[in-house]
Design a protein around this motif. Structure first.
Motif, PDB file in Angstrom:
ATOM      1  N   ALA A  94       4.408  47.805 -46.819  1.00  0.00           N
ATOM      2  CA  ALA A  94       4.343  48.690 -45.658  1.00  0.00           C
ATOM      3  C   ALA A  94       5.038  48.067 -44.451  1.00  0.00           C
ATOM      4  CB  ALA A  94       2.883  49.009 -45.330  1.00  0.00           C
ATOM      5  N   VAL A  95       4.932  46.746 -44.307  1.00  0.00           N
ATOM      6  CA  VAL A  95       5.580  46.068 -43.181  1.00  0.00           C
ATOM      7  C   VAL A  95       7.097  46.185 -43.299  1.00  0.00           C
ATOM      8  CG1 VAL A  95       5.939  43.857 -42.021  1.00  0.00           C
ATOM      9  CG2 VAL A  95       3.664  44.477 -42.853  1.00  0.00           C
ATOM     10  N   ALA A  96       7.633  45.964 -44.486  1.00  0.00           N
ATOM     11  CA  ALA A  96       9.074  46.090 -44.692  1.00  0.00           C
ATOM     12  C   ALA A  96       9.530  47.516 -44.415  1.00  0.00           C
ATOM     13  CB  ALA A  96       9.435  45.688 -46.119  1.00  0.00           C
ATOM     14  N   THR A 150       7.638  37.259 -33.759  1.00  0.00           N
ATOM     15  CA  THR A 150       7.238  37.893 -35.020  1.00  0.00           C
ATOM     16  C   THR A 150       8.345  38.800 -35.542  1.00  0.00           C
ATOM     17  OG1 THR A 150       4.885  37.819 -34.467  1.00  0.00           O
ATOM     18  CG2 THR A 150       5.558  39.437 -36.107  1.00  0.00           C
ATOM     19  N   ALA A 151       8.941  39.584 -34.635  1.00  0.00           N
ATOM     20  CA  ALA A 151      10.036  40.469 -35.036  1.00  0.00           C
ATOM     21  C   ALA A 151      11.221  39.659 -35.548  1.00  0.00           C
ATOM     22  CB  ALA A 151      10.464  41.343 -33.862  1.00  0.00           C
ATOM     23  N   SER A 152      11.541  38.569 -34.875  1.00  0.00           N
ATOM     24  CA  SER A 152      12.660  37.720 -35.293  1.00  0.00           C
ATOM     25  C   SER A 152      12.421  37.146 -36.684  1.00  0.00           C
ATOM     26  CB  SER A 152      12.848  36.591 -34.276  1.00  0.00           C
ATOM     27  OG  SER A 152      13.963  35.795 -34.615  1.00  0.00           O
ATOM     28  N   GLU A 153      11.180  36.732 -36.940  1.00  0.00           N
ATOM     29  CA  GLU A 153      10.842  36.197 -38.262  1.00  0.00           C
ATOM     30  C   GLU A 153      10.984  37.270 -39.341  1.00  0.00           C
ATOM     31  OE1 GLU A 153       6.965  34.274 -40.584  1.00  0.00           O
ATOM     32  OE2 GLU A 153       6.982  34.408 -38.394  1.00  0.00           O
ATOM     33  N   GLY A 154      10.498  38.485 -39.030  1.00  0.00           N
ATOM     34  CA  GLY A 154      10.614  39.576 -39.997  1.00  0.00           C
ATOM     35  C   GLY A 154      12.056  39.943 -40.266  1.00  0.00           C
ATOM     36  N   ILE A 155      12.876  39.954 -39.229  1.00  0.00           N
ATOM     37  CA  ILE A 155      14.289  40.285 -39.401  1.00  0.00           C
ATOM     38  C   ILE A 155      14.991  39.235 -40.246  1.00  0.00           C
ATOM     39  CG2 ILE A 155      16.480  40.476 -38.146  1.00  0.00           C
ATOM     40  CD1 ILE A 155      14.777  41.836 -35.888  1.00  0.00           C
ATOM     41  N   ARG A 156      14.650  37.959 -40.034  1.00  0.00           N
ATOM     42  CA  ARG A 156      15.230  36.901 -40.874  1.00  0.00           C
ATOM     43  C   ARG A 156      14.834  37.097 -42.341  1.00  0.00           C
ATOM     44  NH1 ARG A 156      14.058  33.414 -36.480  1.00  0.00           N
ATOM     45  NH2 ARG A 156      12.052  32.836 -37.427  1.00  0.00           N
ATOM     46  N   LYS A 157      13.579  37.444 -42.550  1.00  0.00           N
ATOM     47  CA  LYS A 157      13.078  37.644 -43.917  1.00  0.00           C
ATOM     48  C   LYS A 157      13.819  38.773 -44.622  1.00  0.00           C
ATOM     49  CE  LYS A 157       8.838  38.882 -46.410  1.00  0.00           C
ATOM     50  NZ  LYS A 157       7.378  39.141 -46.258  1.00  0.00           N
ATOM     51  N   TYR A 158      13.965  39.906 -43.949  1.00  0.00           N
ATOM     52  CA  TYR A 158      14.588  41.061 -44.595  1.00  0.00           C
ATOM     53  C   TYR A 158      16.114  40.942 -44.640  1.00  0.00           C
ATOM     54  CZ  TYR A 158       9.828  42.568 -44.147  1.00  0.00           C
ATOM     55  OH  TYR A 158       8.462  42.604 -44.220  1.00  0.00           O
ATOM     56  N   THR A 159      16.665  40.095 -43.774  1.00  0.00           N
ATOM     57  CA  THR A 159      18.086  39.771 -43.894  1.00  0.00           C
ATOM     58  C   THR A 159      18.317  38.955 -45.154  1.00  0.00           C
ATOM     59  OG1 THR A 159      18.432  39.817 -41.492  1.00  0.00           O
ATOM     60  CG2 THR A 159      20.026  38.568 -42.802  1.00  0.00           C
ATOM     61  N   GLN A 164      16.630  39.106 -47.794  1.00  0.00           N
ATOM     62  CA  GLN A 164      16.424  39.990 -48.949  1.00  0.00           C
ATOM     63  C   GLN A 164      17.539  41.020 -49.111  1.00  0.00           C
ATOM     64  OE1 GLN A 164      12.487  41.726 -48.687  1.00  0.00           O
ATOM     65  NE2 GLN A 164      11.467  39.727 -48.690  1.00  0.00           N
ATOM     66  N   GLY A 165      18.528  40.988 -48.208  1.00  0.00           N
ATOM     67  CA  GLY A 165      19.656  41.897 -48.314  1.00  0.00           C
ATOM     68  C   GLY A 165      19.407  43.282 -47.774  1.00  0.00           C
ATOM     69  N   LEU A 166      18.358  43.447 -46.959  1.00  0.00           N
ATOM     70  CA  LEU A 166      18.024  44.758 -46.408  1.00  0.00           C
ATOM     71  C   LEU A 166      18.561  44.953 -44.997  1.00  0.00           C
ATOM     72  CD1 LEU A 166      14.313  44.837 -47.629  1.00  0.00           C
ATOM     73  CD2 LEU A 166      16.253  46.060 -48.640  1.00  0.00           C
ATOM     74  N   LEU A 167      18.746  43.844 -44.277  1.00  0.00           N
ATOM     75  CA  LEU A 167      19.251  43.884 -42.902  1.00  0.00           C
ATOM     76  C   LEU A 167      20.410  42.911 -42.744  1.00  0.00           C
ATOM     77  CD1 LEU A 167      15.894  43.798 -40.858  1.00  0.00           C
ATOM     78  CD2 LEU A 167      17.341  45.800 -41.283  1.00  0.00           C
ATOM     79  N   ARG A 168      21.183  43.133 -41.668  1.00  0.00           N
ATOM     80  CA  ARG A 168      22.195  42.178 -41.230  1.00  0.00           C
ATOM     81  C   ARG A 168      21.913  41.846 -39.775  1.00  0.00           C
ATOM     82  NH1 ARG A 168      26.118  45.415 -44.383  1.00  0.00           N
ATOM     83  NH2 ARG A 168      26.303  46.778 -42.565  1.00  0.00           N
ATOM     84  N   HIS A 169      22.016  40.559 -39.442  1.00  0.00           N
ATOM     85  CA  HIS A 169      21.779  40.168 -38.057  1.00  0.00           C
ATOM     86  C   HIS A 169      22.605  38.936 -37.733  1.00  0.00           C
ATOM     87  CE1 HIS A 169      19.004  38.469 -34.715  1.00  0.00           C
ATOM     88  NE2 HIS A 169      19.881  39.318 -34.204  1.00  0.00           N
ATOM     89  N   ALA A 170      23.703  39.166 -37.038  1.00  0.00           N
ATOM     90  CA  ALA A 170      24.535  38.046 -36.593  1.00  0.00           C
ATOM     91  C   ALA A 170      23.853  37.373 -35.411  1.00  0.00           C
ATOM     92  CB  ALA A 170      25.917  38.543 -36.184  1.00  0.00           C
ATOM     93  N   ARG A 171      24.034  36.068 -35.282  1.00  0.00           N
ATOM     94  CA  ARG A 171      23.419  35.322 -34.183  1.00  0.00           C
ATOM     95  C   ARG A 171      23.854  35.928 -32.847  1.00  0.00           C
ATOM     96  NH1 ARG A 171      20.761  30.588 -33.687  1.00  0.00           N
ATOM     97  NH2 ARG A 171      20.994  29.363 -31.773  1.00  0.00           N
ATOM     98  N   TYR A 172      22.884  36.267 -32.007  1.00  0.00           N
ATOM     99  CA  TYR A 172      23.098  36.895 -30.705  1.00  0.00           C
ATOM    100  C   TYR A 172      23.723  38.296 -30.826  1.00  0.00           C
ATOM    101  CZ  TYR A 172      22.423  32.046 -29.299  1.00  0.00           C
ATOM    102  OH  TYR A 172      21.922  30.777 -29.145  1.00  0.00           O
ATOM    103  N   GLY A 173      23.712  38.852 -32.032  1.00  0.00           N
ATOM    104  CA  GLY A 173      24.260  40.195 -32.227  1.00  0.00           C
ATOM    105  C   GLY A 173      23.161  41.199 -32.527  1.00  0.00           C
ATOM    106  N   GLU A 201      21.393  45.389 -37.969  1.00  0.00           N
ATOM    107  CA  GLU A 201      21.917  46.536 -38.697  1.00  0.00           C
ATOM    108  C   GLU A 201      21.290  46.618 -40.079  1.00  0.00           C
ATOM    109  OE1 GLU A 201      26.099  45.952 -38.900  1.00  0.00           O
ATOM    110  OE2 GLU A 201      26.449  46.484 -36.802  1.00  0.00           O
ATOM    111  N   LEU A 202      21.276  47.817 -40.612  1.00  0.00           N
ATOM    112  CA  LEU A 202      20.830  48.028 -41.993  1.00  0.00           C
ATOM    113  C   LEU A 202      21.987  47.797 -42.954  1.00  0.00           C
ATOM    114  CD1 LEU A 202      18.917  51.316 -41.274  1.00  0.00           C
ATOM    115  CD2 LEU A 202      17.813  49.271 -42.164  1.00  0.00           C
ATOM    116  N   THR A 203      21.709  47.171 -44.079  1.00  0.00           N
ATOM    117  CA  THR A 203      22.682  47.114 -45.159  1.00  0.00           C
ATOM    118  C   THR A 203      22.656  48.460 -45.886  1.00  0.00           C
ATOM    119  OG1 THR A 203      21.079  46.316 -46.781  1.00  0.00           O
ATOM    120  CG2 THR A 203      22.238  44.644 -45.454  1.00  0.00           C
ATOM    121  N   PRO A 204      23.598  48.730 -46.767  1.00  0.00           N
ATOM    122  CA  PRO A 204      23.531  49.987 -47.527  1.00  0.00           C
ATOM    123  C   PRO A 204      22.204  50.168 -48.274  1.00  0.00           C
ATOM    124  CG  PRO A 204      25.711  49.039 -47.735  1.00  0.00           C
ATOM    125  CD  PRO A 204      24.886  48.025 -47.003  1.00  0.00           C
ATOM    126  N   VAL A 205      21.704  49.096 -48.875  1.00  0.00           N
ATOM    127  CA  VAL A 205      20.420  49.194 -49.583  1.00  0.00           C
ATOM    128  C   VAL A 205      19.292  49.428 -48.585  1.00  0.00           C
ATOM    129  CG1 VAL A 205      18.748  47.951 -51.009  1.00  0.00           C
ATOM    130  CG2 VAL A 205      21.178  47.775 -51.517  1.00  0.00           C
TER     131      VAL A 205
END
Length: 245
Positions: free
Chosen positions: A21-23, A56-65, A67-76, A79-83
């Motif tokens: 549910a968190v993801a 907490t949000a930063s940690e979650g974004i790193r986790k899902y990045t 897993q190939g679900l998000l993209r997050h460039a440093r200081y950028g 974004e969502l990946t296609p999946v």
């Protein structure tokens, strides 16, 4: 606007049980943040939308990045990946179908449904969602005018603009009402400002702040502040056209 303007791109159909549910919340929040805006989706914005701390949000974004679900460039921006987009659209579809079901079948007001749908979207099965869709006649929009993604497609939100950007003298029809504020939704409902309503944008009066509009359905004039006008997404049309429906 955001990536939602890409119309009718076919995607696969993911399963809700594939993600926690968190993801699901993280992916849906990224989609929702960029659906009606071209602004970058920041960690701070995601934290605000989810009601968590920035760390907490930063940690979650790193986790899902990872897993190939998000993209997050440093200081950028985030974004969502296609999946990730496939899963986000699945959750958007669930949420908006549930909101529609609550309004049309259970008698909820449109300002009451967001929290209920937030809870239910994680709890019900894919079969339940499919049957709600059939029961409702496969609606294309939720009660606020937000597009309900068809299974396997991106919604198309082109041809709409915020009311506060419409030049004086034009006639428009409301297509979407932002549901960010329950209080504002109640205000709009009181004045008949709902999807499908026609408006004429009038000349501002001297010494009066706001955007005056004539509401076709009620025959009344309403002066909207900039915040309220920005919450109404409209399509430019002409009096007597089929767009007033």
């Amino acid at each position: 606007m955001g990536t939602s303007n890409t119309a009718s791109r076919t995607v696969s159909t993911p399963k809700a049980a594939d993600l926690t549910a968190v993801a699901q919340d993280y992916l849906k929040s990224v989609w929702s943040a960029q659906e009606w805006s071209d602004e970058p989706v920041t960690v701070g914005l995601i934290a605000e939308r989810l009601g968590v701390s920035a760390s907490t949000a930063s940690e979650g974004i790193r986790k899902y990045t990872a897993q190939g679900l998000l993209r997050h460039a440093r200081y950028g921006g985030v974004e969502l990946t296609p999946v990730g987009t496939e899963y986000a659209l699945m959750m958007v579809r669930r949420h908006r179908l549930l909101e529609t079901f609550l309004v049309e079948k259970l008698g909820y007001r449109w300002d009451e449904v967001h929290h209920e749908a937030e809870v239910l979207e994680h709890a019900v099965s894919d079969t339940f969602i499919t049957r709600i869709d059939a029961l409702l006649g496969q609606p294309r929009h939720d009660p606020h005018g937000d597009p309900i993604p068809s299974s396997g497609e991106y919604p198309d939100t082109e041809n709409m603009m915020q009311l506060n950007t419409v030049p004086t003298g034009l006639t428009v029809v409301i297509r979407r009402v932002s549901d960010d504020s329950s209080e504002m939704l109640r205000y709009f409902a009181h004045h008949g400002l709902i999807p499908g309503t026609g408006l004429s944008v009038q000349e501002p009066k001297a010494f009066t702040a706001g955007i005056p509009v004539h509401v076709a359905d009620t025959g009344k004039d309403v002066v909207l502040g900039n915040e309220a006008a920005a919450a109404l997404w409209v399509e430019i049309t002409t009096p007597g056209s089929d767009a007033f429906s």
